[in-house]
Write a protein that holds these residues in place. Sequence first.
Motif, PDB file in Angstrom:
ATOM      1  N   PHE A 124      60.497  63.296  66.892  1.00  0.00           N
ATOM      2  CA  PHE A 124      61.261  63.021  65.661  1.00  0.00           C
ATOM      3  C   PHE A 124      61.889  64.291  65.106  1.00  0.00           C
ATOM      4  CE2 PHE A 124      58.829  64.477  61.854  1.00  0.00           C
ATOM      5  CZ  PHE A 124      57.714  65.000  62.500  1.00  0.00           C
ATOM      6  N   HIS A 125      62.944  64.100  64.310  1.00  0.00           N
ATOM      7  CA  HIS A 125      63.604  65.210  63.627  1.00  0.00           C
ATOM      8  C   HIS A 125      62.838  65.448  62.329  1.00  0.00           C
ATOM      9  CE1 HIS A 125      67.742  64.238  65.676  1.00  0.00           C
ATOM     10  NE2 HIS A 125      66.770  64.473  66.535  1.00  0.00           N
ATOM     11  N   PRO A 126      62.363  66.665  62.094  1.00  0.00           N
ATOM     12  CA  PRO A 126      61.533  66.897  60.910  1.00  0.00           C
ATOM     13  C   PRO A 126      62.159  66.377  59.611  1.00  0.00           C
ATOM     14  CG  PRO A 126      61.420  68.796  62.362  1.00  0.00           C
ATOM     15  CD  PRO A 126      62.441  67.864  62.955  1.00  0.00           C
ATOM     16  N   GLY A 127      63.462  66.602  59.425  1.00  0.00           N
ATOM     17  CA  GLY A 127      64.112  66.076  58.228  1.00  0.00           C
ATOM     18  C   GLY A 127      64.999  67.104  57.554  1.00  0.00           C
ATOM     19  N   SER A 128      65.636  66.685  56.455  1.00  0.00           N
ATOM     20  CA  SER A 128      66.501  67.579  55.679  1.00  0.00           C
ATOM     21  C   SER A 128      65.993  67.625  54.247  1.00  0.00           C
ATOM     22  CB  SER A 128      67.948  67.068  55.712  1.00  0.00           C
ATOM     23  OG  SER A 128      68.461  67.170  57.029  1.00  0.00           O
ATOM     24  N   HIS A 129      65.797  68.833  53.742  1.00  0.00           N
ATOM     25  CA  HIS A 129      65.169  68.942  52.412  1.00  0.00           C
ATOM     26  C   HIS A 129      66.160  68.754  51.272  1.00  0.00           C
ATOM     27  CE1 HIS A 129      66.784  72.952  51.597  1.00  0.00           C
ATOM     28  NE2 HIS A 129      66.412  73.327  52.817  1.00  0.00           N
ATOM     29  N   VAL A 130      67.456  68.818  51.561  1.00  0.00           N
ATOM     30  CA  VAL A 130      68.526  68.611  50.575  1.00  0.00           C
ATOM     31  C   VAL A 130      68.206  69.227  49.196  1.00  0.00           C
ATOM     32  CG1 VAL A 130      70.277  66.961  49.791  1.00  0.00           C
ATOM     33  CG2 VAL A 130      68.842  66.387  51.751  1.00  0.00           C
ATOM     34  N   LYS A 131      68.403  70.499  49.107  1.00  0.00           N
ATOM     35  CA  LYS A 131      68.310  71.253  47.837  1.00  0.00           C
ATOM     36  C   LYS A 131      66.893  71.424  47.280  1.00  0.00           C
ATOM     37  CE  LYS A 131      72.988  70.144  46.269  1.00  0.00           C
ATOM     38  NZ  LYS A 131      73.680  69.045  45.598  1.00  0.00           N
ATOM     39  N   GLN A 132      65.891  70.862  47.940  1.00  0.00           N
ATOM     40  CA  GLN A 132      64.528  71.066  47.415  1.00  0.00           C
ATOM     41  C   GLN A 132      63.918  72.362  47.914  1.00  0.00           C
ATOM     42  OE1 GLN A 132      62.261  67.091  47.347  1.00  0.00           O
ATOM     43  NE2 GLN A 132      63.396  67.137  49.265  1.00  0.00           N
ATOM     44  N   GLY A 133      64.540  72.936  48.958  1.00  0.00           N
ATOM     45  CA  GLY A 133      64.002  74.159  49.544  1.00  0.00           C
ATOM     46  C   GLY A 133      63.140  73.845  50.755  1.00  0.00           C
ATOM     47  N   ALA A 185      60.354  75.187  51.829  1.00  0.00           N
ATOM     48  CA  ALA A 185      58.896  75.123  51.631  1.00  0.00           C
ATOM     49  C   ALA A 185      58.472  73.720  51.181  1.00  0.00           C
ATOM     50  CB  ALA A 185      58.462  76.166  50.609  1.00  0.00           C
ATOM     51  N   ALA A 186      59.245  73.142  50.262  1.00  0.00           N
ATOM     52  CA  ALA A 186      58.926  71.788  49.791  1.00  0.00           C
ATOM     53  C   ALA A 186      59.077  70.795  50.933  1.00  0.00           C
ATOM     54  CB  ALA A 186      59.840  71.412  48.622  1.00  0.00           C
ATOM     55  N   GLY A 187      60.128  70.965  51.733  1.00  0.00           N
ATOM     56  CA  GLY A 187      60.352  70.082  52.878  1.00  0.00           C
ATOM     57  C   GLY A 187      59.193  70.137  53.860  1.00  0.00           C
ATOM     58  N   ILE A 188      58.759  71.328  54.158  1.00  0.00           N
ATOM     59  CA  ILE A 188      57.638  71.511  55.104  1.00  0.00           C
ATOM     60  C   ILE A 188      56.385  70.797  54.595  1.00  0.00           C
ATOM     61  CG2 ILE A 188      56.006  73.285  55.920  1.00  0.00           C
ATOM     62  CD1 ILE A 188      58.554  75.112  56.280  1.00  0.00           C
ATOM     63  N   ASP A 189      56.101  70.936  53.311  1.00  0.00           N
ATOM     64  CA  ASP A 189      54.922  70.269  52.728  1.00  0.00           C
ATOM     65  C   ASP A 189      55.014  68.749  52.879  1.00  0.00           C
ATOM     66  OD1 ASP A 189      53.529  72.510  51.967  1.00  0.00           O
ATOM     67  OD2 ASP A 189      54.374  72.570  49.935  1.00  0.00           O
ATOM     68  N   MET A 190      56.193  68.203  52.615  1.00  0.00           N
ATOM     69  CA  MET A 190      56.352  66.739  52.675  1.00  0.00           C
ATOM     70  C   MET A 190      56.237  66.215  54.098  1.00  0.00           C
ATOM     71  SD  MET A 190      59.503  66.119  50.078  1.00  0.00           S
ATOM     72  CE  MET A 190      59.386  66.648  48.374  1.00  0.00           C
ATOM     73  N   ILE A 191      56.791  66.963  55.058  1.00  0.00           N
ATOM     74  CA  ILE A 191      56.720  66.534  56.460  1.00  0.00           C
ATOM     75  C   ILE A 191      55.262  66.543  56.923  1.00  0.00           C
ATOM     76  CG2 ILE A 191      57.387  67.091  58.828  1.00  0.00           C
ATOM     77  CD1 ILE A 191      59.948  68.456  57.367  1.00  0.00           C
ATOM     78  N   ALA A 192      54.547  67.591  56.545  1.00  0.00           N
ATOM     79  CA  ALA A 192      53.136  67.680  56.933  1.00  0.00           C
ATOM     80  C   ALA A 192      52.324  66.557  56.271  1.00  0.00           C
ATOM     81  CB  ALA A 192      52.573  69.041  56.540  1.00  0.00           C
ATOM     82  N   GLU A 193      52.657  66.280  55.021  1.00  0.00           N
ATOM     83  CA  GLU A 193      51.957  65.218  54.291  1.00  0.00           C
ATOM     84  C   GLU A 193      52.173  63.871  54.991  1.00  0.00           C
ATOM     85  OE1 GLU A 193      52.150  63.086  49.918  1.00  0.00           O
ATOM     86  OE2 GLU A 193      53.136  65.025  50.150  1.00  0.00           O
ATOM     87  N   MET A 194      53.423  63.633  55.404  1.00  0.00           N
ATOM     88  CA  MET A 194      53.710  62.392  56.121  1.00  0.00           C
ATOM     89  C   MET A 194      52.887  62.325  57.408  1.00  0.00           C
ATOM     90  SD  MET A 194      57.299  60.936  57.671  1.00  0.00           S
ATOM     91  CE  MET A 194      57.591  62.313  58.768  1.00  0.00           C
ATOM     92  N   ALA A 248      64.213  63.922  48.862  1.00  0.00           N
ATOM     93  CA  ALA A 248      63.787  64.037  47.463  1.00  0.00           C
ATOM     94  C   ALA A 248      63.451  62.656  46.893  1.00  0.00           C
ATOM     95  CB  ALA A 248      64.894  64.689  46.635  1.00  0.00           C
ATOM     96  N   ASP A 249      63.945  61.614  47.531  1.00  0.00           N
ATOM     97  CA  ASP A 249      63.735  60.235  47.064  1.00  0.00           C
ATOM     98  C   ASP A 249      62.442  59.675  47.683  1.00  0.00           C
ATOM     99  OD1 ASP A 249      63.732  57.506  46.666  1.00  0.00           O
ATOM    100  OD2 ASP A 249      65.877  57.268  47.068  1.00  0.00           O
ATOM    101  N   PRO A 250      61.459  59.379  46.860  1.00  0.00           N
ATOM    102  CA  PRO A 250      60.181  58.883  47.397  1.00  0.00           C
ATOM    103  C   PRO A 250      60.339  57.604  48.228  1.00  0.00           C
ATOM    104  CG  PRO A 250      60.072  59.123  44.987  1.00  0.00           C
ATOM    105  CD  PRO A 250      61.451  59.513  45.395  1.00  0.00           C
ATOM    106  N   ALA A 251      61.314  56.766  47.891  1.00  0.00           N
ATOM    107  CA  ALA A 251      61.504  55.518  48.649  1.00  0.00           C
ATOM    108  C   ALA A 251      61.966  55.825  50.070  1.00  0.00           C
ATOM    109  CB  ALA A 251      62.508  54.613  47.933  1.00  0.00           C
ATOM    110  N   ILE A 252      62.791  56.859  50.229  1.00  0.00           N
ATOM    111  CA  ILE A 252      63.273  57.248  51.564  1.00  0.00           C
ATOM    112  C   ILE A 252      62.136  57.878  52.375  1.00  0.00           C
ATOM    113  CG2 ILE A 252      64.863  58.806  52.795  1.00  0.00           C
ATOM    114  CD1 ILE A 252      66.903  58.241  50.558  1.00  0.00           C
TER     115      ILE A 252
END
Length: 276
Positions: A106-115, A117-126, A77-81
């Motif tokens: 790589f490990h896709p990541g942990s969305h930590v309370k964002q859900g 769907a939001a996590g998937i979008d951010m990973i793809a964006e990266m 959820a932290d843009p700096a991370i």
Amino acid sequence: MLKIGCHLSASKGYLHMGKEALSIGANTFQFFTRNPRGGAAKDIDEKDVAAFRAFAEENGIGVILAHAPYTLNGCSADPAIREFATRTMADDLRRMEYTPGNLYNFHPGSHVKQGTAAGIDMIAEMLNSILWQDMTTTVLLETMAGKGSEVGGSFEELREIIDRVALQDKLGVCLDTCHVSDAGYDIVNDLDGVLTRFDKVVGLERIRAVHINDSKNPLGSRKDRHEKIGLGTIGTGAIVRLMTHPALRDKPFYLETPNELDGYAREIALLKEKWS
Ligand code: FE
Ligand code: FE
Ligand code: ZN
């Protein structure tokens, strides 16, 4: 021929890893691109890389697997991370081109309370911001145990990430036996069912590497604690069946069991004997 190796320390360079792999009966290996908790990477030593490439060629060391630091989180959820994960992976991928044609997991990541769907979008964006057309490395999404808010604990989530990436031919999957079992896929009693499911959802051709681990915990436990081969809930028989399955037998296999080199050497010898 069986392609098998294990996780090795990268601290003494590529040539050292190549020699170490050979000394324990391996013909490939995995390593961290930098300190697994993140941090700066050592400068690429071009002499070491050249010596390794010649050594690998001479000794039949095949495709090698680099592993991103496991603390990176491209869907924080932290843009700096997120920015740190993006910058680190982009740097790793540039360095990977010194050893062309290999794999980066790589490990896709942990969305930590964002859900999810939001996590998937951010990973793809990266991924969309760091992949480029002429890169020679294949980037692998690892199948995760689904611990906490990990993304990638189901085949569907991996599919959804891949679907959102423009350069899909740069992407593959690393199947981790401990993780898929912990995520609830019964590779012990229904390997064919699990692989059929994977094929339908993602496509078996996406599997470019397999992490071979037993698990300390039962099916569906979502814990992610690796065990030595034969001492966990998966067992040697199921692991050998997976490694000899027609859909997987030609893939490279990497042990990430809690072992020192001698333990890895014993597991590699055992699996080679059972595989042939
Ligand atoms: Fe991993
Ligand atoms: Fe793994
Ligand atoms: Zn794990």
